[in-house]
Design a protein around this motif. Structure first.
Motif, mmCIF file in Angstrom:
data_model
loop_
_atom_site.group_PDB
_atom_site.id
_atom_site.type_symbol
_atom_site.label_atom_id
_atom_site.label_comp_id
_atom_site.label_asym_id
_atom_site.label_seq_id
_atom_site.Cartn_x
_atom_site.Cartn_y
_atom_site.Cartn_z
ATOM 1 N N VAL A 18 16.549 30.057 36.224
ATOM 2 C CA VAL A 18 17.126 30.878 35.157
ATOM 3 C C VAL A 18 17.895 30.030 34.155
ATOM 4 O O VAL A 18 17.947 30.335 32.962
ATOM 5 C CB VAL A 18 18.026 31.988 35.754
ATOM 6 C CG1 VAL A 18 19.245 31.403 36.456
ATOM 7 C CG2 VAL A 18 18.448 32.989 34.691
ATOM 8 N N GLU A 19 18.461 28.902 34.628
ATOM 9 C CA GLU A 19 19.206 28.019 33.720
ATOM 10 C C GLU A 19 18.283 27.301 32.742
ATOM 11 O O GLU A 19 18.706 26.924 31.641
ATOM 12 C CB GLU A 19 20.035 26.998 34.514
ATOM 13 C CG GLU A 19 19.251 25.959 35.284
ATOM 14 C CD GLU A 19 18.866 26.403 36.688
ATOM 15 O OE1 GLU A 19 18.802 25.534 37.590
ATOM 16 O OE2 GLU A 19 18.617 27.615 36.898
ATOM 17 N N TYR A 20 17.035 27.094 33.139
ATOM 18 C CA TYR A 20 16.058 26.477 32.241
ATOM 19 C C TYR A 20 15.720 27.442 31.112
ATOM 20 O O TYR A 20 15.684 27.071 29.932
ATOM 21 C CB TYR A 20 14.811 26.097 33.038
ATOM 22 C CG TYR A 20 13.822 25.187 32.338
ATOM 23 C CD1 TYR A 20 14.162 24.453 31.215
ATOM 24 C CD2 TYR A 20 12.528 25.046 32.840
ATOM 25 C CE1 TYR A 20 13.241 23.603 30.600
ATOM 26 C CE2 TYR A 20 11.608 24.199 32.244
ATOM 27 C CZ TYR A 20 11.964 23.487 31.111
ATOM 28 O OH TYR A 20 11.054 22.653 30.514
ATOM 29 N N ASP A 21 15.468 28.694 31.488
ATOM 30 C CA ASP A 21 15.170 29.719 30.488
ATOM 31 C C ASP A 21 16.361 29.906 29.553
ATOM 32 O O ASP A 21 16.207 29.957 28.322
ATOM 33 C CB ASP A 21 14.834 31.034 31.192
ATOM 34 C CG ASP A 21 14.606 32.172 30.212
ATOM 35 O OD1 ASP A 21 13.625 32.113 29.448
ATOM 36 O OD2 ASP A 21 15.407 33.122 30.212
ATOM 37 N N LYS A 22 17.555 29.971 30.130
ATOM 38 C CA LYS A 22 18.768 30.189 29.336
ATOM 39 C C LYS A 22 18.998 29.050 28.342
ATOM 40 O O LYS A 22 19.267 29.285 27.160
ATOM 41 C CB LYS A 22 19.967 30.316 30.272
ATOM 42 C CG LYS A 22 21.283 30.639 29.582
ATOM 43 C CD LYS A 22 22.392 30.840 30.609
ATOM 44 C CE LYS A 22 23.689 31.277 29.936
ATOM 45 N NZ LYS A 22 24.771 31.517 30.925
ATOM 46 N N SER A 23 18.882 27.821 28.829
ATOM 47 C CA SER A 23 19.116 26.666 27.951
ATOM 48 C C SER A 23 18.003 26.503 26.929
ATOM 49 O O SER A 23 18.243 26.076 25.793
ATOM 50 C CB SER A 23 19.278 25.383 28.777
ATOM 51 O OG SER A 23 18.145 25.125 29.592
ATOM 52 N N THR A 24 16.778 26.867 27.302
ATOM 53 C CA THR A 24 15.655 26.803 26.357
ATOM 54 C C THR A 24 15.880 27.752 25.187
ATOM 55 O O THR A 24 15.715 27.387 24.016
ATOM 56 C CB THR A 24 14.329 27.146 27.057
ATOM 57 O OG1 THR A 24 14.027 26.139 28.028
ATOM 58 C CG2 THR A 24 13.181 27.234 26.059
ATOM 59 N N ARG A 25 16.255 28.970 25.502
ATOM 60 C CA ARG A 25 16.503 29.964 24.447
ATOM 61 C C ARG A 25 17.653 29.509 23.533
ATOM 62 O O ARG A 25 17.581 29.635 22.303
ATOM 63 C CB ARG A 25 16.825 31.320 25.067
ATOM 64 C CG ARG A 25 15.643 31.974 25.799
ATOM 65 C CD ARG A 25 16.090 33.267 26.463
ATOM 66 N NE ARG A 25 15.090 33.834 27.352
ATOM 67 C CZ ARG A 25 14.218 34.792 27.008
ATOM 68 N NH1 ARG A 25 14.242 35.280 25.776
ATOM 69 N NH2 ARG A 25 13.356 35.260 27.876
ATOM 70 N N ALA A 26 18.712 28.978 24.152
ATOM 71 C CA ALA A 26 19.887 28.562 23.374
ATOM 72 C C ALA A 26 19.569 27.367 22.477
ATOM 73 O O ALA A 26 19.985 27.323 21.313
ATOM 74 C CB ALA A 26 21.039 28.232 24.320
ATOM 75 N N VAL A 27 18.838 26.399 23.016
ATOM 76 C CA VAL A 27 18.471 25.213 22.241
ATOM 77 C C VAL A 27 17.536 25.586 21.089
ATOM 78 O O VAL A 27 17.709 25.107 19.959
ATOM 79 C CB VAL A 27 17.811 24.155 23.154
ATOM 80 C CG1 VAL A 27 17.007 23.147 22.344
ATOM 81 C CG2 VAL A 27 18.872 23.441 23.975
ATOM 82 N N VAL A 77 4.614 29.530 23.490
ATOM 83 C CA VAL A 77 5.161 28.360 24.174
ATOM 84 C C VAL A 77 5.762 28.797 25.498
ATOM 85 O O VAL A 77 6.211 29.938 25.646
ATOM 86 C CB VAL A 77 6.230 27.631 23.328
ATOM 87 C CG1 VAL A 77 5.628 27.078 22.058
ATOM 88 C CG2 VAL A 77 7.422 28.535 23.025
ATOM 89 N N THR A 78 5.776 27.881 26.446
ATOM 90 C CA THR A 78 6.376 28.138 27.755
ATOM 91 C C THR A 78 7.101 26.895 28.222
ATOM 92 O O THR A 78 6.647 25.774 27.963
ATOM 93 C CB THR A 78 5.304 28.553 28.791
ATOM 94 O OG1 THR A 78 5.939 28.859 30.044
ATOM 95 C CG2 THR A 78 4.270 27.463 29.013
ATOM 96 N N PRO A 79 8.231 27.040 28.910
ATOM 97 C CA PRO A 79 8.955 25.866 29.411
ATOM 98 C C PRO A 79 8.286 25.233 30.625
ATOM 99 O O PRO A 79 8.404 24.032 30.851
ATOM 100 C CB PRO A 79 10.337 26.430 29.800
ATOM 101 C CG PRO A 79 10.391 27.813 29.242
ATOM 102 C CD PRO A 79 8.988 28.273 29.137
ATOM 103 N N CYS A 80 7.595 26.042 31.426
ATOM 104 C CA CYS A 80 7.118 25.627 32.748
ATOM 105 C C CYS A 80 5.744 24.944 32.708
ATOM 106 O O CYS A 80 4.767 25.531 32.231
ATOM 107 C CB CYS A 80 7.041 26.848 33.653
ATOM 108 S SG CYS A 80 6.319 26.532 35.272
ATOM 109 N N LEU A 260 20.757 19.047 28.704
ATOM 110 C CA LEU A 260 21.416 17.914 28.061
ATOM 111 C C LEU A 260 21.285 17.983 26.540
ATOM 112 O O LEU A 260 22.226 17.686 25.807
ATOM 113 C CB LEU A 260 20.836 16.595 28.573
ATOM 114 C CG LEU A 260 21.355 16.070 29.907
ATOM 115 C CD1 LEU A 260 20.867 14.644 30.148
ATOM 116 C CD2 LEU A 260 22.874 16.118 29.989
ATOM 117 N N LEU A 261 20.110 18.373 26.071
ATOM 118 C CA LEU A 261 19.912 18.525 24.633
ATOM 119 C C LEU A 261 20.883 19.567 24.082
ATOM 120 O O LEU A 261 21.495 19.377 23.030
ATOM 121 C CB LEU A 261 18.467 18.931 24.340
ATOM 122 C CG LEU A 261 18.107 19.277 22.894
ATOM 123 C CD1 LEU A 261 18.449 18.137 21.946
ATOM 124 C CD2 LEU A 261 16.626 19.644 22.778
ATOM 125 N N GLY A 262 21.044 20.657 24.804
ATOM 126 C CA GLY A 262 21.959 21.713 24.382
ATOM 127 C C GLY A 262 23.391 21.229 24.278
ATOM 128 O O GLY A 262 24.098 21.540 23.304
#
Length: 291
Positions: A18-27, A77-80, A260-262
């Motif tokens: 869930v943290e990947y999805d959260k950080s992806t959306r925020a970035v 696009v997808t993060p996974c 980290l990018l975020g």
């Protein structure tokens, strides 16, 4: 600059990553990317589906690409990486006019109109670009030694993924460098971590992930950066299992590149979900004056 694309979060984005999805959306929001989540998306089949039935697996993924096209999205696009591999495989298969009717029979609809698919990593590196990332950085990751670990399917097979170098990918390396981090030359960046063998064959994961952690440790890596939920789980959540199996005491945080990018873009630890990680990265990040 504004970029608008469809978004497929994948099942792990609602649970184990869930943290990947959260950080992806925020970035993406920070970088001017509008993510439009596919309405009524469903599981792509992940690893199990194609081992049982290739046509069913293609149909599960194709359904999402057809839905995206119906909702006005030409690109998804997808993060996974696992989702990416399945979606790209399905996209490739339904281009075959002899194979496509088999998928359409399962879906009971046409697949001729379907969105294309890429990873969020590819979108950021190719559509946003390194120069734009550098300009957006407000909290440089100075004094932070990172090793970028891509896993074995983000760029493979190359004829399907068509992104970066399959043996020596550099997309995450370039992003981390743009954020000010010191990127170490990690020689195992595309080696397998054990993938989904963690349940039936735990020893495979403890051996392969143990090798990755050993090399990272030998390089004085402070943080391992990844783009794959399964890789992150094996190296982070199972790091204690790896230590017990191999008689080691590794304590290396494993974070998503979007986290980290975020942080470099000025997002908070909460906004990128740092608290969800098992091996706590905050001591290293505070020492490097990132937090």
């Amino acid at each position: 600059m504004s970029i608008s694309v469809g978004y497929y979060p994948g099942c792990s984005g609602s649970g184990t990553s869930v943290e990947y999805d959260k950080s992806t959306r925020a970035v993406c929001k920070k970088l001017g990317i509008e993510l439009h989540e596919i309405d009524d998306w469903s599981c792509c089949g992940s690893t199990p589906a194609h081992t049982v039935n290739h046509t069913l697996s293609a149909a599960l993924s194709a359904r999402n690409l057809v839905l995206a096209a119906k909702q006005g999205q030409e690109e998804v696009v997808t993060p996974c990486p696992s989702c990416l591999a399945n979606l790209r495989t399905a996209s490739h298969k339904i281009e075959d006019e002899e194979y496509r009717p088999k998928v359409e029979a399962l879906l009971d609809e046409s697949c001729e109109e379907a969105a294309s698919v890429a990873s969020t990593l590819q979108l950021i590196i190719e559509r946003v670009g390194i120069d734009a990332i550098k300009k957006a950085v407000v909290k440089p990751l100075k004094d932070l030694n990172v090793a970028c670990y891509y896993g074995c399917i983000m760029n493979r097979p190359p004829e399907l993924m068509k992104f970066d170098d399959p043996e020596n990918p550099m997309a995450m390396d370039k992003i981390m460098e743009a954020c000010g981090a010191t990127v170490l030359p990690f020689p195992l960046k595309v080696e397998c971590c054990g993938a989904a063998a963690g349940m039936p064959k735990k020893n495979i994961v403890t051996e392969l992930s143990g090798r990755l952690l050993e090399v990272a440790d030998s390089l004085n890596t402070e943080i391992i950066v990844t783009a794959c939920p399964l890789c992150q789980m094996n190296l982070d959540l199972r790091q204690g299992q790896v230590n017990r199996a191999n008689g080691k005491s590794y304590d290396i945080p494993v974070v998503y590149f979007t986290q980290l990018l975020g942080l470099a873009l000025g997002l908070s630890a909460e906004e990128v979900g740092l608290s969800k990680l098992v091996v706590d990265p905050t001591p290293r990040l505070r020492f490097a004056d990132v937090l």
